[in-house]
Design a protein around this motif. Structure first.
Motif, PDB file in Angstrom:
ATOM      1  N   PHE A 115       0.844  -1.191   0.000  1.00 34.26           N
ATOM      2  CA  PHE A 115       0.000   0.000   0.000  1.00 34.26           C
ATOM      3  C   PHE A 115       0.878   1.240   0.000  1.00 34.26           C
ATOM      4  O   PHE A 115       1.904   1.278   0.681  1.00 34.26           O
ATOM      5  CB  PHE A 115      -0.906   0.024   1.235  1.00 34.26           C
ATOM      6  N   GLU A 143       0.318   5.544   0.313  1.00 37.24           N
ATOM      7  CA  GLU A 143      -0.505   6.749   0.423  1.00 37.24           C
ATOM      8  C   GLU A 143       0.321   7.882  -0.160  1.00 37.24           C
ATOM      9  O   GLU A 143       1.285   8.346   0.454  1.00 37.24           O
ATOM     10  CB  GLU A 143      -0.852   7.037   1.881  1.00 37.24           C
ATOM     11  N   GLU A 194      -0.640  14.598  -0.916  1.00 34.13           N
ATOM     12  CA  GLU A 194      -1.794  15.371  -1.373  1.00 34.13           C
ATOM     13  C   GLU A 194      -1.327  16.566  -2.204  1.00 34.13           C
ATOM     14  O   GLU A 194      -0.562  17.410  -1.721  1.00 34.13           O
ATOM     15  CB  GLU A 194      -2.580  15.857  -0.151  1.00 34.13           C
ATOM     16  N   ALA A 213       4.482  11.161   2.576  1.00 31.51           N
ATOM     17  CA  ALA A 213       3.702  10.039   2.047  1.00 31.51           C
ATOM     18  C   ALA A 213       3.853   8.884   3.033  1.00 31.51           C
ATOM     19  O   ALA A 213       4.630   8.976   3.987  1.00 31.51           O
ATOM     20  CB  ALA A 213       4.218   9.636   0.666  1.00 31.51           C
ATOM     21  N   ASP A 255       6.655   6.243   7.277  1.00 32.82           N
ATOM     22  CA  ASP A 255       6.471   7.556   6.678  1.00 32.82           C
ATOM     23  C   ASP A 255       7.595   7.785   5.681  1.00 32.82           C
ATOM     24  O   ASP A 255       8.721   7.315   5.871  1.00 32.82           O
ATOM     25  CB  ASP A 255       6.528   8.660   7.735  1.00 32.82           C
ATOM     26  N   ASP A 301      -0.187   8.623  -8.525  1.00 31.72           N
ATOM     27  CA  ASP A 301      -1.414   7.902  -8.204  1.00 31.72           C
ATOM     28  C   ASP A 301      -1.406   6.464  -8.719  1.00 31.72           C
ATOM     29  O   ASP A 301      -2.187   5.637  -8.247  1.00 31.72           O
ATOM     30  CB  ASP A 301      -2.629   8.658  -8.743  1.00 31.72           C
ATOM     31  N   SER A 340      -1.288   3.528  -6.172  1.00 37.31           N
ATOM     32  CA  SER A 340      -2.430   3.028  -5.401  1.00 37.31           C
ATOM     33  C   SER A 340      -2.916   1.688  -5.952  1.00 37.31           C
ATOM     34  O   SER A 340      -3.341   0.818  -5.193  1.00 37.31           O
ATOM     35  CB  SER A 340      -3.560   4.042  -5.362  1.00 37.31           C
TER      36      SER A 340
END
Length: 121
Positions: free
Chosen positions: A34, A36, A39, A51, A61, A75, A78
């Motif tokens: 995974f 993240e 933003e 991230a 992190d 993206d 993901s």
């Protein structure tokens, strides 16, 4: 390409820095399951959490090696987090930051210095 002691890498193209984790970090994490991504539009300071990457072993992190505004997120990670393992210093990048102060890169290690640093761990 420059590196941090936290195993992030940064590649500067004009005033935009692409950021990811080193091959050493990806290998240490094991299979990434995974990501993240950062933003877009968020302002980050040097050293801020930028991230998150999770593997079968741990969640970590990813820290911003420079200050600036996030202008792009990868993206694609993901739906294909394994890209971080397959190509950590290429297609497995996490995000791009419009750099506020390019001199912050001066404090980072080049490949030779980073490889030397890894021998001390």
């Amino acid at each position: 390409m420059k590196f941090t002691k936290d195993h992030e890498w940064v590649r500067l193209d004009g005033d935009v820095a692409t950021i990811g984790i080193s091959k050493h970090a990806a290998d240490a994490l094991g299979d990434v399951v995974f990501v993240e991504a950062p933003e877009v539009g968020r302002t980050v300071g040097k050293g801020d959490s930028f991230a998150v990457v999770e593997s079968v072993k741990a969640a970590s992190d990813v820290y911003a090696p420079v200050s600036g505004e996030v202008v792009e997120a990868n993206d694609a990670l993901s739906s294909a987090p394994e890209t971080v393992n397959a190509d950590p210093e290429g297609a497995g990048w996490f995000g791009k930051i419009k750099v506020k102060d390019p001199s912050q890169l001066d404090a980072l290690m080049d490949r030779a210095a980073y490889d030397q640093y890894l021998t001390t761990l």
